[in-house]
Design a protein around this motif. Structure first.
Motif, PDB file in Angstrom:
ATOM      1  N   ARG A  14       0.837  -1.185  -0.137  1.00  0.00           N
ATOM      2  CA  ARG A  14       0.109  -0.017  -0.167  1.00  0.00           C
ATOM      3  C   ARG A  14       0.773   1.294   0.072  1.00  0.00           C
ATOM      4  NH1 ARG A  14      -4.641  -2.114   4.010  1.00  0.00           N
ATOM      5  NH2 ARG A  14      -5.817  -3.392   2.592  1.00  0.00           N
ATOM      6  N   THR A  15       1.986   1.112   0.826  1.00  0.00           N
ATOM      7  CA  THR A  15       2.863   2.336   0.839  1.00  0.00           C
ATOM      8  C   THR A  15       3.456   2.520  -0.444  1.00  0.00           C
ATOM      9  OG1 THR A  15       3.495   2.144   3.296  1.00  0.00           O
ATOM     10  CG2 THR A  15       4.835   3.293   2.012  1.00  0.00           C
ATOM     11  N   TRP A  16       4.078   1.595  -1.061  1.00  0.00           N
ATOM     12  CA  TRP A  16       4.674   1.499  -2.511  1.00  0.00           C
ATOM     13  C   TRP A  16       3.808   2.137  -3.628  1.00  0.00           C
ATOM     14  CZ3 TRP A  16       3.493  -0.661  -7.370  1.00  0.00           C
ATOM     15  CH2 TRP A  16       4.438  -0.448  -8.354  1.00  0.00           C
ATOM     16  N   ILE A  17       2.338   1.716  -3.401  1.00  0.00           N
ATOM     17  CA  ILE A  17       1.492   2.306  -4.568  1.00  0.00           C
ATOM     18  C   ILE A  17       1.401   3.925  -4.362  1.00  0.00           C
ATOM     19  CG2 ILE A  17      -1.107   2.510  -5.021  1.00  0.00           C
ATOM     20  CD1 ILE A  17      -0.961  -0.639  -4.466  1.00  0.00           C
ATOM     21  N   LYS A  18       1.506   4.253  -3.035  1.00  0.00           N
ATOM     22  CA  LYS A  18       1.293   5.725  -2.769  1.00  0.00           C
ATOM     23  C   LYS A  18       2.522   6.272  -3.573  1.00  0.00           C
ATOM     24  CE  LYS A  18      -1.402   5.539   1.234  1.00  0.00           C
ATOM     25  NZ  LYS A  18      -1.490   5.619   2.629  1.00  0.00           N
ATOM     26  N   ARG A  20       4.485   5.112  -5.973  1.00  0.00           N
ATOM     27  CA  ARG A  20       4.427   5.020  -7.479  1.00  0.00           C
ATOM     28  C   ARG A  20       3.514   6.117  -8.065  1.00  0.00           C
ATOM     29  NH1 ARG A  20       0.172   0.787  -9.309  1.00  0.00           N
ATOM     30  NH2 ARG A  20      -0.931   2.800  -8.695  1.00  0.00           N
ATOM     31  N   ASP A  21       2.427   6.266  -7.337  1.00  0.00           N
ATOM     32  CA  ASP A  21       1.528   7.470  -7.878  1.00  0.00           C
ATOM     33  C   ASP A  21       2.276   8.668  -7.793  1.00  0.00           C
ATOM     34  OD1 ASP A  21       0.063   5.228  -8.566  1.00  0.00           O
ATOM     35  OD2 ASP A  21      -1.583   5.882  -6.700  1.00  0.00           O
ATOM     36  N   GLN A  22       2.917   9.087  -6.845  1.00  0.00           N
ATOM     37  CA  GLN A  22       3.638  10.428  -6.593  1.00  0.00           C
ATOM     38  C   GLN A  22       4.699  10.648  -7.326  1.00  0.00           C
ATOM     39  OE1 GLN A  22       2.444  13.083  -4.780  1.00  0.00           O
ATOM     40  NE2 GLN A  22       0.500  11.669  -4.777  1.00  0.00           N
ATOM     41  N   ALA A  23       5.562   9.542  -7.646  1.00  0.00           N
ATOM     42  CA  ALA A  23       6.944   9.485  -8.541  1.00  0.00           C
ATOM     43  C   ALA A  23       6.213   9.781  -9.710  1.00  0.00           C
ATOM     44  CB  ALA A  23       7.475   8.300  -8.214  1.00  0.00           C
ATOM     45  N   CYS A  24       5.311   9.268 -10.177  1.00  0.00           N
ATOM     46  CA  CYS A  24       4.970   9.283 -11.724  1.00  0.00           C
ATOM     47  C   CYS A  24       4.310  10.678 -11.924  1.00  0.00           C
ATOM     48  CB  CYS A  24       3.800   8.275 -12.252  1.00  0.00           C
ATOM     49  SG  CYS A  24       4.968   6.607 -12.342  1.00  0.00           S
ATOM     50  N   LEU A  25       3.495  11.221 -11.160  1.00  0.00           N
ATOM     51  CA  LEU A  25       3.059  12.330 -10.923  1.00  0.00           C
ATOM     52  C   LEU A  25       4.167  13.442 -11.112  1.00  0.00           C
ATOM     53  CD1 LEU A  25       0.210  12.762  -8.665  1.00  0.00           C
ATOM     54  CD2 LEU A  25       0.037  12.896 -11.141  1.00  0.00           C
ATOM     55  N   ALA A  26       5.021  13.255 -10.525  1.00  0.00           N
ATOM     56  CA  ALA A  26       6.366  14.306 -10.389  1.00  0.00           C
ATOM     57  C   ALA A  26       6.847  14.105 -11.699  1.00  0.00           C
ATOM     58  CB  ALA A  26       7.261  14.051  -9.082  1.00  0.00           C
ATOM     59  N   GLU A  27       7.086  12.857 -12.279  1.00  0.00           N
ATOM     60  CA  GLU A  27       7.948  12.910 -13.585  1.00  0.00           C
ATOM     61  C   GLU A  27       6.956  13.346 -14.820  1.00  0.00           C
ATOM     62  OE1 GLU A  27       9.218   8.711 -15.868  1.00  0.00           O
ATOM     63  OE2 GLU A  27       9.700   8.992 -13.866  1.00  0.00           O
ATOM     64  N   CYS A  44       6.212   5.335 -17.056  1.00  0.00           N
ATOM     65  CA  CYS A  44       6.766   5.477 -15.641  1.00  0.00           C
ATOM     66  C   CYS A  44       6.046   4.530 -14.720  1.00  0.00           C
ATOM     67  CB  CYS A  44       6.163   6.913 -15.110  1.00  0.00           C
ATOM     68  SG  CYS A  44       6.848   7.009 -13.157  1.00  0.00           S
ATOM     69  N   LEU A  45       4.634   4.385 -14.987  1.00  0.00           N
ATOM     70  CA  LEU A  45       4.018   3.364 -14.111  1.00  0.00           C
ATOM     71  C   LEU A  45       4.775   1.928 -14.502  1.00  0.00           C
ATOM     72  CD1 LEU A  45       0.380   4.489 -14.252  1.00  0.00           C
ATOM     73  CD2 LEU A  45       1.889   4.610 -12.165  1.00  0.00           C
ATOM     74  N   GLU A  46       4.762   1.337 -16.001  1.00  0.00           N
ATOM     75  CA  GLU A  46       5.179   0.199 -16.239  1.00  0.00           C
ATOM     76  C   GLU A  46       6.783   0.210 -15.646  1.00  0.00           C
ATOM     77  OE1 GLU A  46       5.770  -2.276 -20.254  1.00  0.00           O
ATOM     78  OE2 GLU A  46       6.311  -0.239 -20.611  1.00  0.00           O
ATOM     79  N   ARG A  47       7.406   1.067 -15.798  1.00  0.00           N
ATOM     80  CA  ARG A  47       8.820   0.853 -15.254  1.00  0.00           C
ATOM     81  C   ARG A  47       9.007   0.569 -13.880  1.00  0.00           C
ATOM     82  NH1 ARG A  47      10.466   5.738 -15.982  1.00  0.00           N
ATOM     83  NH2 ARG A  47      10.621   6.223 -13.780  1.00  0.00           N
ATOM     84  N   LEU A  48       8.198   1.411 -13.261  1.00  0.00           N
ATOM     85  CA  LEU A  48       8.259   1.071 -11.502  1.00  0.00           C
ATOM     86  C   LEU A  48       7.704  -0.088 -11.104  1.00  0.00           C
ATOM     87  CD1 LEU A  48       7.429   4.664 -10.243  1.00  0.00           C
ATOM     88  CD2 LEU A  48       9.374   3.762 -10.149  1.00  0.00           C
ATOM     89  N   ALA A  49       6.461  -0.662 -11.969  1.00  0.00           N
ATOM     90  CA  ALA A  49       6.050  -2.003 -11.707  1.00  0.00           C
ATOM     91  C   ALA A  49       6.896  -3.066 -11.967  1.00  0.00           C
ATOM     92  CB  ALA A  49       4.619  -2.235 -12.401  1.00  0.00           C
ATOM     93  N   LEU A  50       7.583  -2.931 -13.249  1.00  0.00           N
ATOM     94  CA  LEU A  50       8.650  -4.142 -13.534  1.00  0.00           C
ATOM     95  C   LEU A  50       9.782  -4.190 -12.615  1.00  0.00           C
ATOM     96  CD1 LEU A  50       8.525  -3.474 -17.324  1.00  0.00           C
ATOM     97  CD2 LEU A  50       7.495  -5.434 -16.100  1.00  0.00           C
ATOM     98  N   ASN A  51      10.156  -3.065 -11.895  1.00  0.00           N
ATOM     99  CA  ASN A  51      11.235  -3.169 -10.985  1.00  0.00           C
ATOM    100  C   ASN A  51      10.572  -3.617  -9.761  1.00  0.00           C
ATOM    101  OD1 ASN A  51      13.345  -1.735 -12.621  1.00  0.00           O
ATOM    102  ND2 ASN A  51      12.734   0.171 -12.044  1.00  0.00           N
ATOM    103  N   HIS A  52       9.527  -3.318  -9.322  1.00  0.00           N
ATOM    104  CA  HIS A  52       8.903  -3.715  -8.002  1.00  0.00           C
ATOM    105  C   HIS A  52       8.718  -5.357  -8.045  1.00  0.00           C
ATOM    106  CE1 HIS A  52       6.786  -3.431  -4.234  1.00  0.00           C
ATOM    107  NE2 HIS A  52       5.711  -3.776  -4.571  1.00  0.00           N
ATOM    108  N   ILE A  53       8.321  -5.813  -9.400  1.00  0.00           N
ATOM    109  CA  ILE A  53       7.965  -7.353  -9.569  1.00  0.00           C
ATOM    110  C   ILE A  53       9.455  -8.161  -9.108  1.00  0.00           C
ATOM    111  CG2 ILE A  53       7.775  -9.110 -11.233  1.00  0.00           C
ATOM    112  CD1 ILE A  53       5.834  -7.397 -12.795  1.00  0.00           C
ATOM    113  N   GLU A  54      10.594  -7.441  -9.429  1.00  0.00           N
ATOM    114  CA  GLU A  54      11.797  -7.882  -9.279  1.00  0.00           C
ATOM    115  C   GLU A  54      11.907  -7.983  -7.482  1.00  0.00           C
ATOM    116  OE1 GLU A  54      15.045  -6.345 -11.210  1.00  0.00           O
ATOM    117  OE2 GLU A  54      14.211  -6.646 -13.000  1.00  0.00           O
ATOM    118  N   ASP A  55      11.524  -6.835  -7.016  1.00  0.00           N
ATOM    119  CA  ASP A  55      11.581  -6.835  -5.568  1.00  0.00           C
ATOM    120  C   ASP A  55      10.861  -7.747  -4.636  1.00  0.00           C
ATOM    121  OD1 ASP A  55      13.255  -4.523  -5.782  1.00  0.00           O
ATOM    122  OD2 ASP A  55      11.676  -3.314  -5.311  1.00  0.00           O
ATOM    123  N   LEU A  56       9.526  -7.955  -5.272  1.00  0.00           N
ATOM    124  CA  LEU A  56       8.640  -8.852  -4.870  1.00  0.00           C
ATOM    125  C   LEU A  56       9.159 -10.364  -5.151  1.00  0.00           C
ATOM    126  CD1 LEU A  56       5.298  -7.441  -5.841  1.00  0.00           C
ATOM    127  CD2 LEU A  56       6.281  -7.592  -3.391  1.00  0.00           C
TER     128      LEU A  56
END
Length: 65
Positions: A14-18, A20-27, A44-56
């Protein structure tokens, strides 16, 4: 009842989603409301999601027996 590890992961998600959204708004501010703004946001959303998948996947590998 949810296990502590699952509860922590849910909170982290839930924290990561917040984040992600703020980072992409800034971008997307670089587009200044131009027609390319939605494309920048989706990239931006795709890039961050793909990176997050690796973390998960890393987390999964640590927790699997």
């Amino acid at each position: 009842m949810m296990k502590p590890r699952a509860r922590m992961l849910r909170t982290a998600q839930r924290t990561w989603i917040k984040y992600r959204d703020q980072a992409c708004l800034a971008e997307i501010t670089i587009a200044r409301d131009g027609s390319i703004q939605p494309l920048i946001q989706y990239i931006c959303l795709e890039r961050l999601a793909l990176n997050h998948i690796e973390d998960l996947e890393f987390f999964r590998d640590l927790t699997e027996p």
